[in-house]
Write a protein that holds these residues in place. Sequence first.
Motif, PDB file in Angstrom:
ATOM      1  N   TYR A 377       0.839  -1.212   0.000  1.00 51.70           N
ATOM      2  CA  TYR A 377       0.000   0.000   0.000  1.00 51.70           C
ATOM      3  C   TYR A 377       0.865   1.249   0.000  1.00 51.70           C
ATOM      4  CZ  TYR A 377      -3.640   3.314   1.243  1.00 51.70           C
ATOM      5  OH  TYR A 377      -4.485   4.382   1.257  1.00 51.70           O
ATOM      6  N   GLY A 378       1.707   1.423   1.029  1.00 50.87           N
ATOM      7  CA  GLY A 378       2.680   2.499   1.125  1.00 50.87           C
ATOM      8  C   GLY A 378       2.339   3.787   0.392  1.00 50.87           C
ATOM      9  N   ILE A 379       1.460   4.605   0.973  1.00 51.10           N
ATOM     10  CA  ILE A 379       0.929   5.764   0.245  1.00 51.10           C
ATOM     11  C   ILE A 379       2.026   6.712  -0.228  1.00 51.10           C
ATOM     12  CG2 ILE A 379       0.540   7.156   2.332  1.00 51.10           C
ATOM     13  CD1 ILE A 379      -2.037   8.157   0.953  1.00 51.10           C
ATOM     14  N   LEU A 380       3.137   6.832   0.524  1.00 57.98           N
ATOM     15  CA  LEU A 380       4.212   7.725   0.094  1.00 57.98           C
ATOM     16  C   LEU A 380       4.854   7.237  -1.199  1.00 57.98           C
ATOM     17  CD1 LEU A 380       6.101   8.764   3.365  1.00 57.98           C
ATOM     18  CD2 LEU A 380       4.646  10.170   1.912  1.00 57.98           C
ATOM     19  N   LEU A 381       4.892   5.940  -1.387  1.00 55.60           N
ATOM     20  CA  LEU A 381       5.435   5.393  -2.628  1.00 55.60           C
ATOM     21  C   LEU A 381       4.583   5.834  -3.816  1.00 55.60           C
ATOM     22  CD1 LEU A 381       6.199   1.740  -1.411  1.00 55.60           C
ATOM     23  CD2 LEU A 381       7.671   3.769  -1.268  1.00 55.60           C
ATOM     24  N   PHE A 382       3.262   5.831  -3.623  1.00 62.10           N
ATOM     25  CA  PHE A 382       2.354   6.234  -4.693  1.00 62.10           C
ATOM     26  C   PHE A 382       2.410   7.738  -4.931  1.00 62.10           C
ATOM     27  CE2 PHE A 382       0.570   2.177  -3.348  1.00 62.10           C
ATOM     28  CZ  PHE A 382       0.303   1.576  -4.572  1.00 62.10           C
ATOM     29  N   VAL A 383       2.559   8.514  -3.836  1.00 60.48           N
ATOM     30  CA  VAL A 383       2.653   9.971  -3.973  1.00 60.48           C
ATOM     31  C   VAL A 383       3.874  10.348  -4.801  1.00 60.48           C
ATOM     32  CG1 VAL A 383       3.116  12.116  -2.701  1.00 60.48           C
ATOM     33  CG2 VAL A 383       1.369  10.535  -1.875  1.00 60.48           C
ATOM     34  N   ILE A 384       5.017   9.763  -4.474  1.00 56.07           N
ATOM     35  CA  ILE A 384       6.252  10.091  -5.194  1.00 56.07           C
ATOM     36  C   ILE A 384       6.186   9.594  -6.627  1.00 56.07           C
ATOM     37  CG2 ILE A 384       8.736   9.626  -5.277  1.00 56.07           C
ATOM     38  CD1 ILE A 384       8.712   9.753  -2.236  1.00 56.07           C
ATOM     39  N   ASN A 385       5.597   8.432  -6.820  1.00 59.33           N
ATOM     40  CA  ASN A 385       5.394   7.931  -8.184  1.00 59.33           C
ATOM     41  C   ASN A 385       4.554   8.910  -9.002  1.00 59.33           C
ATOM     42  OD1 ASN A 385       2.900   6.184  -9.625  1.00 59.33           O
ATOM     43  ND2 ASN A 385       4.952   5.721 -10.386  1.00 59.33           N
ATOM     44  N   ALA A 386       3.522   9.489  -8.364  1.00 61.10           N
ATOM     45  CA  ALA A 386       2.611  10.400  -9.063  1.00 61.10           C
ATOM     46  C   ALA A 386       3.286  11.728  -9.417  1.00 61.10           C
ATOM     47  CB  ALA A 386       1.362  10.647  -8.217  1.00 61.10           C
ATOM     48  N   VAL A 387       4.111  12.262  -8.496  1.00 66.50           N
ATOM     49  CA  VAL A 387       4.675  13.602  -8.728  1.00 66.50           C
ATOM     50  C   VAL A 387       5.978  13.572  -9.532  1.00 66.50           C
ATOM     51  CG1 VAL A 387       3.609  14.540  -6.648  1.00 66.50           C
ATOM     52  CG2 VAL A 387       5.952  13.676  -6.520  1.00 66.50           C
ATOM     53  N   THR A 388       6.619  12.390  -9.645  1.00 74.72           N
ATOM     54  CA  THR A 388       7.898  12.329 -10.361  1.00 74.72           C
ATOM     55  C   THR A 388       7.867  11.439 -11.596  1.00 74.72           C
ATOM     56  OG1 THR A 388       8.732  10.430  -9.088  1.00 74.72           O
ATOM     57  CG2 THR A 388       9.143  12.659  -8.188  1.00 74.72           C
ATOM     58  N   GLY A 389       6.911  10.514 -11.661  1.00 76.04           N
ATOM     59  CA  GLY A 389       6.868   9.587 -12.790  1.00 76.04           C
ATOM     60  C   GLY A 389       7.821   8.422 -12.660  1.00 76.04           C
ATOM     61  N   ILE A 390       8.563   8.317 -11.555  1.00 72.39           N
ATOM     62  CA  ILE A 390       9.462   7.173 -11.328  1.00 72.39           C
ATOM     63  C   ILE A 390       8.604   5.943 -11.037  1.00 72.39           C
ATOM     64  CG2 ILE A 390      11.302   6.248  -9.876  1.00 72.39           C
ATOM     65  CD1 ILE A 390      12.118   9.161  -9.302  1.00 72.39           C
ATOM     66  N   SER A 391       8.925   4.820 -11.663  1.00 69.68           N
ATOM     67  CA  SER A 391       8.073   3.641 -11.539  1.00 69.68           C
ATOM     68  C   SER A 391       8.086   3.082 -10.118  1.00 69.68           C
ATOM     69  CB  SER A 391       8.527   2.550 -12.515  1.00 69.68           C
ATOM     70  OG  SER A 391       9.736   1.958 -12.076  1.00 69.68           O
ATOM     71  N   LEU A 392       6.942   2.514  -9.726  1.00 66.42           N
ATOM     72  CA  LEU A 392       6.839   1.905  -8.398  1.00 66.42           C
ATOM     73  C   LEU A 392       7.828   0.759  -8.238  1.00 66.42           C
ATOM     74  CD1 LEU A 392       2.987   1.775  -7.719  1.00 66.42           C
ATOM     75  CD2 LEU A 392       4.710   2.958  -6.361  1.00 66.42           C
ATOM     76  N   ARG A 393       8.074   0.013  -9.297  1.00 66.98           N
ATOM     77  CA  ARG A 393       9.013  -1.105  -9.227  1.00 66.98           C
ATOM     78  C   ARG A 393      10.408  -0.626  -8.798  1.00 66.98           C
ATOM     79  NH1 ARG A 393       8.957  -6.096 -11.645  1.00 66.98           N
ATOM     80  NH2 ARG A 393       7.141  -5.496 -12.890  1.00 66.98           N
ATOM     81  N   GLU A 394      10.868   0.479  -9.391  1.00 66.95           N
ATOM     82  CA  GLU A 394      12.183   1.023  -9.043  1.00 66.95           C
ATOM     83  C   GLU A 394      12.214   1.518  -7.597  1.00 66.95           C
ATOM     84  OE1 GLU A 394      14.323   3.451 -12.243  1.00 66.95           O
ATOM     85  OE2 GLU A 394      12.224   3.577 -12.889  1.00 66.95           O
TER      86      GLU A 394
END
Length: 431
Positions: A377-394
Amino acid sequence: MSVEFLLCLGSLFVLAGIGVPVAYAILVSAIIYVGAGGQGIGIVGKNLLDGLYQSFLLLAVPLFIVAANIMNAGTISDRLLGFCVAVVGRFRGGLGHVNIMASLIFSGMSGSAVADAAGIGRIIIDMMRKDGRFPPGYAAAVTAASATIGPIIPPSIPMVLYALVSNASIGYLFLGGILPGLVMGAVLMGMNAWLAHRRGFAVEAPVPLRALPRKTANAFPALLMPAILLYGIYGGVTTPTEAAAVAAFYALVLAALFYRALSLRAFYGILVESARSSAAVGLVIGGALILNYIVASENIPNLLAGWLVAIDVQPLVFLLCVNLLLLVLGCFLDATTIILVIIPLFLPTCQNLGIDLVHFGVIAVVNCMIGLITPPYGILLFVINAVTGISLREIIAEVWPFLGVLVAALLVMILVPGIVLFLPRLAGYEG
């Protein structure tokens, strides 16, 4: 445990499991509970409104959100980053250290991990990625991990919510979070330094020491905010809610008048965004207040406390088991839901076992913050993915070492209560 309560729980899990937002799932399950029990449906609305309007402390939440958004909108973040680069940027993996130090400083202004990650964190990620200095996933992972410090060092929105459900002193909770926040920063810097040497990350050109006084002067007004907040609360000048209002006003004066970096148009956008964020938090709080009423009606906390006391569980074993449960729940639930819905179940047991509520509250909030970077779930992971475009896998591939040292720091805080209680006791706390 009544049939109505089982229906309530069942509907809650089903709705949440199919993707209904937690706040709406709680409201619907509460309506099912009162309907099955033959109670008037108006009791749901009454408990929701009574809980929201009778708690002066809850006003601190939207005020801290406004303060964080103002800090992100002006040039304040840039000035803080310049100060951090001058102090720790000269070491190997220096921008990683800058990232963590910036979170330590910014946490004294926002009280929100999401605000930290989406605001100043996004700026540092761009700096770290420039010219291939750091892998994108690593830059995002350091940002997510360091953002967890935001709600530990005061001010802290999660601690305000914990104070609401536990009646613990918000002032002592704020004080209790300072040393744990510094410990979290230290272990993250240690892991960043080790990984930087192991993977041969670049060393930044050091900022001349003669430039340090100028960088400090640029950032000094922003650095004053935590001191103003703490003096207001512990000097008896303001209540915590009034201190939140002072923080919002100080941020506005700083950004608009002192730094001249905030237009009326931008300020309007900040108020709209803050209202949306506050409404989202308010829905969860309202739903949790209703669910807590249902749980209290069923006498679940006292039954749980009586059962645990009857089997003679040791306080340390209880703390370790509860924190293990919170770590697991943090993989799936957001911090607000855990603090408002799950933690109240254990408070009577804490009191019966002689566990200090300030110590329990701080380690519970630390635990919930670790949950913000725990997959899946890790909401911060999703937030950073959303604002930077860096993939969740990375991001997920790089976050594990930082997650590990944060869990180790949490274990130390559980085993050594003095880390949390040292500063509150200096201020007169007798717990």
